[in-house]
Design an enzyme around this catalytic site. Structure first.
Site, PDB file in Angstrom:
ATOM      1  CG  HIS A 371      -1.973  -0.997   1.236  1.00 32.51           C
ATOM      2  ND1 HIS A 371      -3.232  -0.805   0.730  1.00 32.51           N
ATOM      3  CD2 HIS A 371      -1.945  -2.258   1.702  1.00 32.51           C
ATOM      4  CE1 HIS A 371      -3.948  -1.903   0.904  1.00 32.51           C
ATOM      5  NE2 HIS A 371      -3.178  -2.809   1.491  1.00 32.51           N
ATOM      6  CE  LYS A 562      -6.544  13.742  -0.064  1.00 29.24           C
ATOM      7  NZ  LYS A 562      -6.655  12.545  -0.872  1.00 29.24           N
ATOM      8  NE  ARG A 563      -3.719  10.126   9.901  1.00 26.24           N
ATOM      9  CZ  ARG A 563      -3.344   9.162  10.737  1.00 26.24           C
ATOM     10  NH1 ARG A 563      -4.055   8.046  10.848  1.00 26.24           N
ATOM     11  NH2 ARG A 563      -2.251   9.302  11.474  1.00 26.24           N
ATOM     12  CE  LYS A 568      -2.512  10.754   2.851  1.00 19.17           C
ATOM     13  NZ  LYS A 568      -3.200   9.859   1.892  1.00 19.17           N
ATOM     14  CB  THR A 668     -10.173   4.732  -1.170  1.00 17.11           C
ATOM     15  OG1 THR A 668      -9.604   5.063   0.103  1.00 17.11           O
ATOM     16  CG2 THR A 668      -9.511   3.474  -1.694  1.00 17.11           C
ATOM     17  CE  LYS A 672     -13.828   5.731   0.899  1.00 17.05           C
ATOM     18  NZ  LYS A 672     -12.824   5.742   1.981  1.00 17.05           N
TER      19      LYS A 672
HETATM   20  C1  26W Z   1       4.247   0.985   9.637  1.00 15.82           C
HETATM   21  C2  26W Z   1       3.568   2.308   9.598  1.00 15.82           C
HETATM   22  C3  26W Z   1       2.592   2.347   8.501  1.00 15.82           C
HETATM   23  C4  26W Z   1       1.287   1.959   8.748  1.00 15.82           C
HETATM   24  C5  26W Z   1       0.379   1.944   7.716  1.00 15.82           C
HETATM   25  C6  26W Z   1       2.974   2.719   7.256  1.00 15.82           C
HETATM   26  C7  26W Z   1       2.068   2.710   6.223  1.00 15.82           C
HETATM   27  C8  26W Z   1       0.775   2.315   6.447  1.00 15.82           C
HETATM   28  C9  26W Z   1      -0.227   2.214   5.330  1.00 15.82           C
HETATM   29  C10 26W Z   1       0.361   1.367   4.232  1.00 15.82           C
HETATM   30  C11 26W Z   1      -0.674   3.531   4.854  1.00 15.82           C
HETATM   31  C12 26W Z   1      -1.924   3.470   4.028  1.00 15.82           C
HETATM   32  O1  26W Z   1      -3.015   3.476   4.566  1.00 15.82           O
HETATM   33  N1  26W Z   1      -1.777   3.462   2.713  1.00 15.82           N
HETATM   34  C13 26W Z   1      -2.886   3.788   1.848  1.00 15.82           C
HETATM   35  O2  26W Z   1      -3.553   2.632   1.426  1.00 15.82           O
HETATM   36  C14 26W Z   1      -4.712   2.956   0.678  1.00 15.82           C
HETATM   37  C15 26W Z   1      -5.432   1.664   0.380  1.00 15.82           C
HETATM   38  O3  26W Z   1      -4.706   0.898  -0.518  1.00 15.82           O
HETATM   39  C16 26W Z   1      -4.351   3.731  -0.566  1.00 15.82           C
HETATM   40  O4  26W Z   1      -5.530   4.098  -1.222  1.00 15.82           O
HETATM   41  C17 26W Z   1      -3.548   4.962  -0.194  1.00 15.82           C
HETATM   42  O5  26W Z   1      -3.092   5.605  -1.366  1.00 15.82           O
HETATM   43  C18 26W Z   1      -2.370   4.572   0.671  1.00 15.82           C
HETATM   44  O6  26W Z   1      -1.695   5.735   1.141  1.00 15.82           O
END
Ligand code: 26W
Length: 833
Positions: A371, A562-563, A568, A668, A672
Site C-alpha cells: 500500500h 484525508k490523513r 498529500k 480511495t 468516494k
Molecule cells: C508501519 C507504519 C505504517 C502503517 C500503515 C505505514 C504505512 C501504512 C499504510 C500502508 C498507509 C496506508 O493506509 N496506505 C494507503 O492505502 C490505501 C489503500 O490501498 C491507498 O488508497 C492509499 O493511497 C495509501 O496511502
C-alpha cells in the site's frame, strides 16, 4: 419479520403491515427489558441505540450461521483477510440497510417516540484503523459478503481505536478513544476460542522417532489470544461474513507459583502487562517506528489467526498439502507478514512436514498487498528483536533467505550485488529483517493498488524481485463499497438515481452508466443540482455547532479530506487559499468558495501538526476579514473519521487529490467524492489516472508534474528556489507565512514550514506545481460559475462512469486472479429474488 432477507430500503411506512411493525416494536421492548433492565419511560438515547442494534443483530444471526454452515458444507475455498486495521465506522445504519428493514425499524421506533437517525448518532465509531488501508479492509469485507465470497477478516480487538482530535488554539490535541466503554452490541465474545501465543524463550534441537533432527521453540511467556466476532452482512443479507478480532488475555498458570502474599500484586501487574498487546491502535500511518509493542501486536494476531485457520482446515481435511487449494490468506501490507515464518514453523515443527513441502504450501497460500512506496513507511525489524522475542522465526527467516539467495546466485552468477539487494536481511546500519521482501518471497502474488503504483513497484523498490519473479506482481486497483459511500451516505442522490434506473446499481455499480443519457436532461440536472445544494446545507447545519459562522451553500465547496501528510500536500492547498485571499484584496473577481480540510496527523509527526496549525491560523485571519469573508472561507473540520466522511462526501463540489505524482499509492477518498458527484482537481497520481480514464479527462482538472517528470527532476537536481524566484505570487504567499502574517502574536511560528520548501529541498515539489495548480483551480472555478449547468452535466457523467471502482468488482477480481475462487452468487442474482 419472518423473511430475514432485505426487501426495501426506502421508508414507506404506509405500505407496512401493522403486524411487522408491532413485531419489531416487541423485539425492541424485549431487549430493553431483558437486556438492559428498563422500560421505555427510563430509556436513555444510548439505551435505544443498544436495543435497536441488538434487534438488528438478531436478524443477522440466522443468515450468519447459515453462511458459515454453507461455507463448511460446500467445502468452498475460504478467504482470509489479515489486517492490523479495520476502519469500520458505525454499523447501525449499514446493517439496517443491508437487512432491508429500514422502513419497519423507523416505523417501530416512531411508535415508541424515537428517531432512527438520532439513535444512530449514539453509536461510537469502530475506528480500528488509520486511514486508507484500514477503510479498504472494511470495504472489502462488505463486498465479499455482498458478492458471496466466504471471507473472513482477522484483526485486533483494540480497546482504544484511533484517537479523537480536538483543535485547541489551532493545534491538534489527541483525546483518548474508548469505543468499548459502554459495550459493543454487535460483537460476540468467544472465550472458548483461545490460543496461547508465545514470546521469547529459546529453540532446542532434538531427534524425532525416525531419528531426523528437528527444532522446537519453548520457554518465554505466553499470552492468550481470545476471539470476538463481528458479523458483517452483505447487501441483501444473503451472506453474512465475519470479522474475528483477537483480544489479549494473560495466560493462567504462568505466575501461579508466585501467588503468595508477597508476589500477588507483582503477578497481577505482570498479567495486565501482557494484556497491553490489544490496548491501542498505533496511530501512525507514515513511519515505521520499530516499537516492540507493535511488533508483538503483529505476531500476536498473525499467529492466532493462523492457528484458527489451520484448526478449521484440519476439521475437514487431513492433508496439509491441500491448504492452498482450500485456503487463501491475503496479507494487508507487511503488518501480518510474520505469518510467513509462523506458517512454516507450524507446518514443520508441529506437523512435521519437510521444508520443501512446507514452503510450497506457504507460497501457495499467501498473497501480499503493498500500500505504499514511501521508504520511511516500509517495515523492517531489528534482527535483535526477533532473536529476543521470536527466536524460532528468525532461524526460519535465515533459512528462507539462505535458500533464496543460493537460488539467486545460481541463476545470476555474475551479479554480485543482486543478492545483497534482494536479501531478506538488510545489513546496514544494523541487521534488520525487510518485511516487504519476506512477504514478497513468501507469496504467490503481490499486488499494487492502482496501475501507476504497480508500475512503480515493478520499476522501483521491487525491481530486482520483479526480475526474479516476473509473474508475481499484479495490479488490483482499489475500490469502495457503494452501499456505505452512496446509498447510505447520500440517501437523497441515491433516491434520485433509483427513481430513474432502479436499484440494481447498489450491487452492480456499472449500471450507473444508465444515467449517462440523463446528463443531457435538464430536469434531471436540476434535480441533481438541488440535491447537491441540499447536501451542502445539511453539512453547514451540522458544522454550525462545531465551527464559528455559517457557510454559504451557493459557494463552491472545495474539499480535501484525508490523513495530514506532506506528500498529500495540504500545504499546497493552503498556499492557494492565501493566494486567493490576496487576489480578493487586489479586487480581482473571484467566485465565492468554501475550502474544507479535514484529517488527523500522527501524534509524533511534527510537520503534519505544524500544517494543521497553519491551516487554522490562516482560517482565523481570512474568516474574520470583513473585506473577504463573504467570498472565501477556510474551514478545518475537526476529528475526521468515517462518519464525518459520510457527511462531507455528498456535499463536495470539488475533490482535491493533489499528492505529488508517484506518492499516493491509490487513494480511495478520490473515489468516494467522485461517486457523489464531485469533480476532481488532481495530479496524475494513484487511482486518479484511472478515474480520469473512466470519467473522461475533459471532466476533471489535471495539473502538474507526472510521476516521470518528478523522477527526472529529482535525478537532474530540483531547485525550488528557481520556481519561487520566477513566480511573484508564490514568493508573496511564502513571505506572508514566513513573516507571521497569520501568526501576529508569534511571527516565527510557521517559518519552519516555509523553510522545508525553500531551504529544505521541497521534497514534494510544491513550488514546481504551484503555477499549474492555480491554473487548474481557475479553470474549475470558471466552469462552476459560468456554466453551472455544464458543471452538473459533468458531475452526472462522473457518477455514471464510476462503476469500475466498486469494491464488489475488485474483490471478484481478487477472487478469480489471486484467490482462485468463484463467487457463489454473483451480485446480479440478488435481483431475481
Ligand atoms: C508501519 C507504519 C505504517 C502503517 C500503515 C505505514 C504505512 C501504512 C499504510 C500502508 C498507509 C496506508 O493506509 N496506505 C494507503 O492505502 C490505501 C489503500 O490501498 C491507498 O488508497 C492509499 O493511497 C495509501 O496511502
Amino acid at each position: 419479520m419472518t423473511d430475514r432477507r432485505r426487501r426495501s430500503d426506502t421508508p414507506s411506512a404506509a405500505a407496512l403491515p401493522d403486524r411487522e411493525v408491532r413485531d419489531v416494536q416487541r423485539r425492541l421492548l424485549d431487549h430493553l427489558k431483558h437486556g438492559i433492565g428498563k422500560d421505555a419511560g427510563d430509556a436513555t438515547p444510548h439505551d435505544w441505540y443498544m436495543v435497536t442494534a441488538r434487534t438488528v443483530r438478531d436478524l443477522l444471526v440466522e443468515t450468519w450461521i447459515d453462511s458459515l454452515r454453507q461455507a463448511d458444507h460446500s467445502d468452498a475455498k475460504r478467504i482470509y483477510y489479515l489486517s492490523l486495521e479495520f476502519l469500520i465506522g458505525r454499523s447501525l445504519k449499514a446493517n439496517v440497510l443491508s437487512t432491508g428493514v429500514l422502513d419497519v425499524t423507523c416505523a417501530a421506533l416512531a411508535v415508541l417516540g424515537q428517531d432512527l437517525d438520532a439513535i444512530a448518532e449514539q453509536e461510537p465509531e469502530a475506528a480500528l484503523g488509520n486511514g486508507g488501508l484500514g477503510r479498504l479492509a472494511a470495504c472489502f469485507i462488505d463486498s465479499m459478503a455482498t458478492v458471496g465470497i466466504p471471507g473472513m477478516g482477522y484483526g485486533i480487538h483494540y480497546h482504544h481505536g484511533m484517537f479523537g482530535q480536538v483543535i485547541e488554539n489551532g493545534e491538534q490535541r489527541e483525546m483518548p478513544e474508548n469505543w468499548l466503554a459502554r459495550g459493543n452490541p454487535w460483537e460476540f465474545a468467544r472465550p472458548e476460542v483461545a490460543y496461547p501465543i508465545r514470546f521469547g524463550g529459546h529453540t532446542v534441537e532434538y531427534r524425532d522417532q525416525d531419528g531426523r533432527p528437528r527444532r522446537h521453540w519453548e520457554g518465554g511467556e505466553e499470552v492468550i489470544a481470545t476471539a470476538y466476532d463481528l458479523p458483517i452482512p452483505g447487501f441483501g443479507a444473503w451472506t453474512v461474513n465475519n470479522i474475528r478480532l483477537w483480544d489479549a488475555k494473560a495466560s493462567k498458570g504462568f505466575d501461579l507459583a508466585r501467588f503468595n502474599r508477597g508476589d500477588y500484586i507483582e503477578a497481577v501487574r505482570e498479567a495486565s502487562a501482557s494484556e497491553t498487546i490489544a490496548q491501542v491502535l498505533y496511530p501512525d500511518d507514515s513511519t515505521s517506528q520499530g516499537k516492540e509493542l507493535r511488533f508483538k501486536q503483529e505476531y500476536f494476531f498473525a499467529a492466532a489467526s493462523l492457528r484458527d485457520i489451520l484448526r478449521r482446515f484440519l476439521k475437514r481435511h487431513g492433508d496439509l498439502a491441500r491448504l492452498p487449494e482450500k485456503v487463501a490468506v491475503q496479507l494487508n501490507d507487511t503488518h501480518p507478514s510474520v505469518a510467513v515464518p509462523e506458517l512454516m514453523r507450524l507446518l514443520m515443527d508441529e506437523h512435521r512436514l519437510p521444508w520443501g513441502e512446507a514452503w510450497e504450501i506457504c507460497v501457495g497460500t499467501f498473497a501480499y498487498t503493498n500500500h505504499t512506496l514511501l521508504p520511511e513507511a516500509l517495515e523492517t525489524w531489528p534482527v535483535a528483536l526477533f532473536e529476543r522475542l521470536l527466536p524460532r522465526h528468525l532461524e526460519i527467516i535465515y533459512e528462507i533467505n539462505a535458500r533464496f539467495l543460493d537460488d539467486v546466485r545460481h541463476r545470476f552468477p555474475g551479479e554480485h550485488d543482486l543478492a545483497r539487494r534482494v536479501s531478506l536481511i538488510a545489513e546496514e546500519p544494523e541487521k534488520r529483517v525487510r518485511m516487504a521482501h519476506l512477504a514478497f518471497v513468501g507469496s504467490h502474488k503481490v499486488n499494487g493498488v492502482a496501475r501507476l503504483h504497480t508500475d512503480l513497484m515493478r520499476a522501483g523498490i521491487f525491481s530486482d524481485l520483479h526480475r526474479l519473479f516476473p509473474d508475481r506482481i499484479v495490479n488490483r486497483t482499489n475500490g469502495i463499497t457503494p452501499r456505505r459511500w452512496l446509498n447510505q451516505a447520500n440517501p437523497g442522490l441515491s433516491g434520485l438515481i433509483t427513481a430513474r434506473i432502479g436499484e440494481a446499481w447498489k450491487t452492480d455499480l456499472e449500471r450507473l452508466r444508465e444515467l449517462m443519457p440523463l446528463a443531457e436532461e435538464e430536469g434531471f440536472r436540476a434535480a441533481v443540482m438541488a440535491e447537491k445544494r441540499e447536501a451542502k446545507e445539511r453539512l453547514s447545519r451540522w458544522l454550525a455547532h462545531r465551527i464559528s459562522g455559517p457557510l454559504d451553500p451557493s459557494s463552491l465547496f472545495d474539499v480535501q479530506v484525508k490523513r495530514i501528510h506532506e506528500y498529500k500536500r495540504q500545504l499546497l492547498n493552503v498556499l492557494h487559499v492565501i493566494h486567493r485571499y490576496n487576489r480578493l484584496w487586489a479586487g480581482d473577481d473571484v467566485a465565492p468558495r468554501t475550502v474544507l480540510i479535514a484529517g488527523k496527523a500522527a501524534p509524533g509527526y511534527a510537520m503534519a501538526k505544524a500544517i494543521i496549525r497553519l491551516i487554522n491560523d490562516v482560517a482565523d485571519v481570512i474568516n474574520r476579514d470583513p473585506a473577504t469573508r463573504d467570498a472565501l472561507k477556510l474551514v478545518f473540520v475537526p476529528d475526521y473519521n468515517v462518519s464525518v466522511a459520510e457527511r462531507i462526501m455528498p456535499a463536495a463540489d470539488l475533490s482535491q487529490q493533489i499528492s505529488t505524482a508517484g506518492t499516493e499509492a491509490s487513494g480511495t477518498g478520490n473515489m468516494k467524492l467522485a461517486l457523489n458527484g464531485a469533480l476532481t482537481i488532481g495530479t496524475r497520481d494513484g487511482a486518479n489516472i484511472e478515474i480520469a480514464e473512466e470519467v473522461g479527462e475533459e471532466n476533471l482538472f489535471f495539473f502538474g508534474l507526472s510521476a516521470g517528470d518528478v523522477e527526472r527532476m529529482t535525478r537532474e537536481g530540483y531547485d525550488p528556489k528557481v520556481f519561487v524566484a520566477s513566480n511573484p505570487a508564490l514568493a508573496r504567499v511564502l513571505d506572508m507565512i514566513s513573516d507571521g502574517y497569520f501568526s501576529p502574536s508569534d511571527p516565527g511560528r510557521h517559518r519552519p514550514i516555509i523553510e522545508s520548501l525553500t531551504s529544505g529541498g521541497d521534497r514534494y515539489m510544491l513550488c514546481a506545481d504551484f503555477a499549474a495548480y492555480l491554473e487548474a483551480q481557475d479553470k474549475a472555478e470558471r466552469l462552476f460559475v459560468d456554466d453551472p449547468d455544464d458543471w452538473t452535466r459533468r458531475s452526472i457523467l462522473t457518477i455514471a462512469r464510476m462503476g469500475k471502482f466498486s469494491a464488489d468488482g475488485v474483490v471478484m477480481d481478487y477472487a478469480r486472479e489471486i484467490w482462485g475462487v468463484q463467487p457463489t452468487h454473483p451480485a446480479g442474482a440478488l435481483h431475481v429474488a
